[in-house]
Motif scaffolding. Structure first.
Motif, PDB file in Angstrom:
ATOM      1  N   GLY A 110       0.987  -1.201  -0.167  1.00 30.44           N
ATOM      2  CA  GLY A 110      -0.027   0.213   0.079  1.00 30.44           C
ATOM      3  C   GLY A 110       0.983   1.376   0.228  1.00 30.44           C
ATOM      4  N   ARG A 111       1.929   1.229   0.690  1.00 27.22           N
ATOM      5  CA  ARG A 111       2.669   2.309   0.814  1.00 27.22           C
ATOM      6  C   ARG A 111       3.527   2.541  -0.490  1.00 27.22           C
ATOM      7  NH1 ARG A 111       5.404   0.959   6.697  1.00 27.22           N
ATOM      8  NH2 ARG A 111       3.784   2.007   7.813  1.00 27.22           N
ATOM      9  N   ARG A 112       3.962   1.337  -1.101  1.00 28.40           N
ATOM     10  CA  ARG A 112       4.639   1.599  -2.485  1.00 28.40           C
ATOM     11  C   ARG A 112       3.743   2.176  -3.526  1.00 28.40           C
ATOM     12  NH1 ARG A 112       4.973  -1.441  -6.849  1.00 28.40           N
ATOM     13  NH2 ARG A 112       4.193  -3.397  -5.926  1.00 28.40           N
ATOM     14  N   LEU A 113       2.349   1.730  -3.456  1.00 32.59           N
ATOM     15  CA  LEU A 113       1.231   2.127  -4.353  1.00 32.59           C
ATOM     16  C   LEU A 113       1.040   3.642  -4.258  1.00 32.59           C
ATOM     17  CD1 LEU A 113      -0.928  -1.153  -4.752  1.00 32.59           C
ATOM     18  CD2 LEU A 113       0.726  -0.457  -6.418  1.00 32.59           C
ATOM     19  N   ARG A 114       0.837   3.849  -2.953  1.00 36.18           N
ATOM     20  CA  ARG A 114       0.616   5.318  -2.842  1.00 36.18           C
ATOM     21  C   ARG A 114       1.653   6.280  -3.238  1.00 36.18           C
ATOM     22  NH1 ARG A 114      -0.809   3.525   2.360  1.00 36.18           N
ATOM     23  NH2 ARG A 114       0.747   4.689   3.246  1.00 36.18           N
ATOM     24  N   ALA A 115       2.994   5.787  -3.233  1.00 39.80           N
ATOM     25  CA  ALA A 115       4.240   6.572  -3.528  1.00 39.80           C
ATOM     26  C   ALA A 115       4.069   6.643  -5.051  1.00 39.80           C
ATOM     27  CB  ALA A 115       5.341   5.883  -2.840  1.00 39.80           C
ATOM     28  N   GLU A 116       3.874   5.581  -5.632  1.00 40.81           N
ATOM     29  CA  GLU A 116       3.775   5.626  -7.070  1.00 40.81           C
ATOM     30  C   GLU A 116       2.576   6.381  -7.773  1.00 40.81           C
ATOM     31  OE1 GLU A 116       3.163   1.563  -8.599  1.00 40.81           O
ATOM     32  OE2 GLU A 116       5.012   0.712  -7.837  1.00 40.81           O
ATOM     33  N   LEU A 117       1.514   6.526  -6.915  1.00 39.82           N
ATOM     34  CA  LEU A 117       0.401   7.449  -7.244  1.00 39.82           C
ATOM     35  C   LEU A 117       0.696   8.863  -7.237  1.00 39.82           C
ATOM     36  CD1 LEU A 117      -2.412   7.886  -8.385  1.00 39.82           C
ATOM     37  CD2 LEU A 117      -3.204   7.480  -5.902  1.00 39.82           C
ATOM     38  N   GLN A 119       3.715  10.042  -7.146  1.00 41.97           N
ATOM     39  CA  GLN A 119       4.918  10.107  -8.199  1.00 41.97           C
ATOM     40  C   GLN A 119       4.098  10.735  -9.441  1.00 41.97           C
ATOM     41  OE1 GLN A 119       8.082  11.117  -7.854  1.00 41.97           O
ATOM     42  NE2 GLN A 119       7.427  10.958  -5.721  1.00 41.97           N
ATOM     43  N   THR A 120       3.330   9.986 -10.220  1.00 37.76           N
ATOM     44  CA  THR A 120       2.364  10.016 -11.174  1.00 37.76           C
ATOM     45  C   THR A 120       1.706  11.509 -11.173  1.00 37.76           C
ATOM     46  OG1 THR A 120       1.995   7.752 -11.336  1.00 37.76           O
ATOM     47  CG2 THR A 120       0.500   9.427 -12.455  1.00 37.76           C
ATOM     48  N   LEU A 121       1.124  11.685 -10.031  1.00 38.39           N
ATOM     49  CA  LEU A 121       0.495  13.151  -9.893  1.00 38.39           C
ATOM     50  C   LEU A 121       1.875  14.152  -9.944  1.00 38.39           C
ATOM     51  CD1 LEU A 121      -1.829  15.193  -9.080  1.00 38.39           C
ATOM     52  CD2 LEU A 121      -1.106  14.519  -6.642  1.00 38.39           C
ATOM     53  N   LEU A 122       2.658  14.025  -9.268  1.00 43.40           N
ATOM     54  CA  LEU A 122       3.935  14.916  -9.288  1.00 43.40           C
ATOM     55  C   LEU A 122       4.387  15.441 -10.536  1.00 43.40           C
ATOM     56  CD1 LEU A 122       5.432  14.600  -5.864  1.00 43.40           C
ATOM     57  CD2 LEU A 122       3.801  16.126  -6.381  1.00 43.40           C
ATOM     58  N   ALA A 123       4.294  14.366 -11.378  1.00 50.19           N
ATOM     59  CA  ALA A 123       4.815  14.473 -12.805  1.00 50.19           C
ATOM     60  C   ALA A 123       3.912  15.251 -13.613  1.00 50.19           C
ATOM     61  CB  ALA A 123       5.085  13.081 -13.416  1.00 50.19           C
ATOM     62  N   THR A 124       2.578  15.808 -13.217  1.00 54.29           N
ATOM     63  CA  THR A 124       1.812  16.516 -14.019  1.00 54.29           C
ATOM     64  C   THR A 124       1.372  17.787 -13.719  1.00 54.29           C
ATOM     65  OG1 THR A 124      -0.158  15.689 -12.733  1.00 54.29           O
ATOM     66  CG2 THR A 124       0.674  14.268 -14.584  1.00 54.29           C
ATOM     67  N   VAL A 125       2.124  18.199 -12.110  1.00 53.35           N
ATOM     68  CA  VAL A 125       1.672  19.380 -11.741  1.00 53.35           C
ATOM     69  C   VAL A 125       3.065  20.291 -11.493  1.00 53.35           C
ATOM     70  CG1 VAL A 125      -0.523  18.843 -10.898  1.00 53.35           C
ATOM     71  CG2 VAL A 125       1.393  18.677  -9.446  1.00 53.35           C
ATOM     72  N   ASP A 126       2.950  21.463 -11.465  1.00 50.57           N
ATOM     73  CA  ASP A 126       4.079  22.164 -10.972  1.00 50.57           C
ATOM     74  C   ASP A 126       4.450  22.033  -9.529  1.00 50.57           C
ATOM     75  OD1 ASP A 126       5.080  24.913  -9.782  1.00 50.57           O
ATOM     76  OD2 ASP A 126       5.623  24.957 -11.775  1.00 50.57           O
ATOM     77  N   PRO A 127       5.800  21.908  -9.167  1.00 51.12           N
ATOM     78  CA  PRO A 127       6.382  21.448  -7.981  1.00 51.12           C
ATOM     79  C   PRO A 127       5.500  22.543  -6.838  1.00 51.12           C
ATOM     80  CG  PRO A 127       8.029  21.290  -9.077  1.00 51.12           C
ATOM     81  CD  PRO A 127       6.737  21.726 -10.119  1.00 51.12           C
ATOM     82  N   ALA A 128       5.636  23.837  -7.272  1.00 51.26           N
ATOM     83  CA  ALA A 128       5.121  24.790  -6.365  1.00 51.26           C
ATOM     84  C   ALA A 128       3.272  24.606  -5.962  1.00 51.26           C
ATOM     85  CB  ALA A 128       5.393  26.245  -6.790  1.00 51.26           C
ATOM     86  N   ASP A 129       2.430  24.345  -7.219  1.00 50.62           N
ATOM     87  CA  ASP A 129       1.410  23.927  -6.984  1.00 50.62           C
ATOM     88  C   ASP A 129       1.025  22.819  -6.035  1.00 50.62           C
ATOM     89  OD1 ASP A 129       0.832  25.954  -8.624  1.00 50.62           O
ATOM     90  OD2 ASP A 129       0.279  24.686 -10.478  1.00 50.62           O
ATOM     91  N   ALA A 130       1.956  21.600  -6.101  1.00 53.38           N
ATOM     92  CA  ALA A 130       1.841  20.379  -5.387  1.00 53.38           C
ATOM     93  C   ALA A 130       2.034  20.937  -3.886  1.00 53.38           C
ATOM     94  CB  ALA A 130       2.693  19.420  -5.815  1.00 53.38           C
ATOM     95  N   ALA A 131       2.848  21.873  -3.564  1.00 55.09           N
ATOM     96  CA  ALA A 131       3.361  22.230  -2.173  1.00 55.09           C
ATOM     97  C   ALA A 131       2.057  22.938  -1.785  1.00 55.09           C
ATOM     98  CB  ALA A 131       4.555  22.973  -2.347  1.00 55.09           C
TER      99      ALA A 131
END
Length: 160
Positions: A110-117, A119-131
């Motif tokens: 579960g931890r690994r799958l959440r981390a993958e999700l 990372q997928t999300l963070l690849a699509t948004v600006d780091p400042a927006d994610a923060a």
């Protein structure tokens, strides 16, 4: 039927819908990886078992449910091979509940799958927006009284 513009929804609704969608996505992945009977409520039990080995009574109190409801959850998780009961080291009449190897495996998965999700999300948004989104969600948790429960691994089971 009129389409709903997600950007027009209020933040609590968006957070709730996003959380539900993420839960369903992750449950589908867990089930596809060999944990076909895993349910959302199991995660609440697992969180209590990561930190220790409670009795059924202690587990029920931590989950905010009756001893009978906690016992039912433990029996189900035992049958699925995720938890086991064993005698307390100081008093053999007391039975403690702990994760099995299979239980620890599903927690790690579960931890690994959440981390993958994430990372997928963070690849699509600006780091400042994610923060900023992280800060907004933490503020929403604070405003709705949820931060303390998260810090103490004591998030109650959702009430229906």
């Amino acid at each position: 039927m009129t389409e709903v513009d997600p950007l027009a929804l209020d933040l609590p609704v968006l957070a709730s819908l996003a959380g539900s969608a993420a839960d369903e996505f992750l449950l589908a992945r867990l089930r596809a990886d060999g944990h076909e009977h895993i349910r959302r409520s199991h995660g609440y039990v697992f969180q209590r078992l990561i930190a220790g080995a409670p009795t059924v009574t202690e587990l029920g109190a931590a989950l905010g449910v009756t001893q009978q409801a906690a016992s039912k959850a433990v029996i189900e998780l035992e049958q699925l091979g995720y938890v086991e009961r064993s005698a307390d080291a100081a008093d053999s009449r007391i039975r403690r509940i702990a994760l099995t190897d299979r239980g620890r495996e599903v927690v790690q998965l579960g931890r690994r799958l959440r981390a993958e999700l994430e990372q997928t999300l963070l690849a699509t948004v600006d780091p400042a927006d994610a923060a900023a989104a992280r800060r907004v969600l933490v503020a929403l948790l604070a405003a709705s009284g949820g931060l303390e429960a998260i810090a103490g691994r004591s998030v109650p089971l959702p009430s229906d």
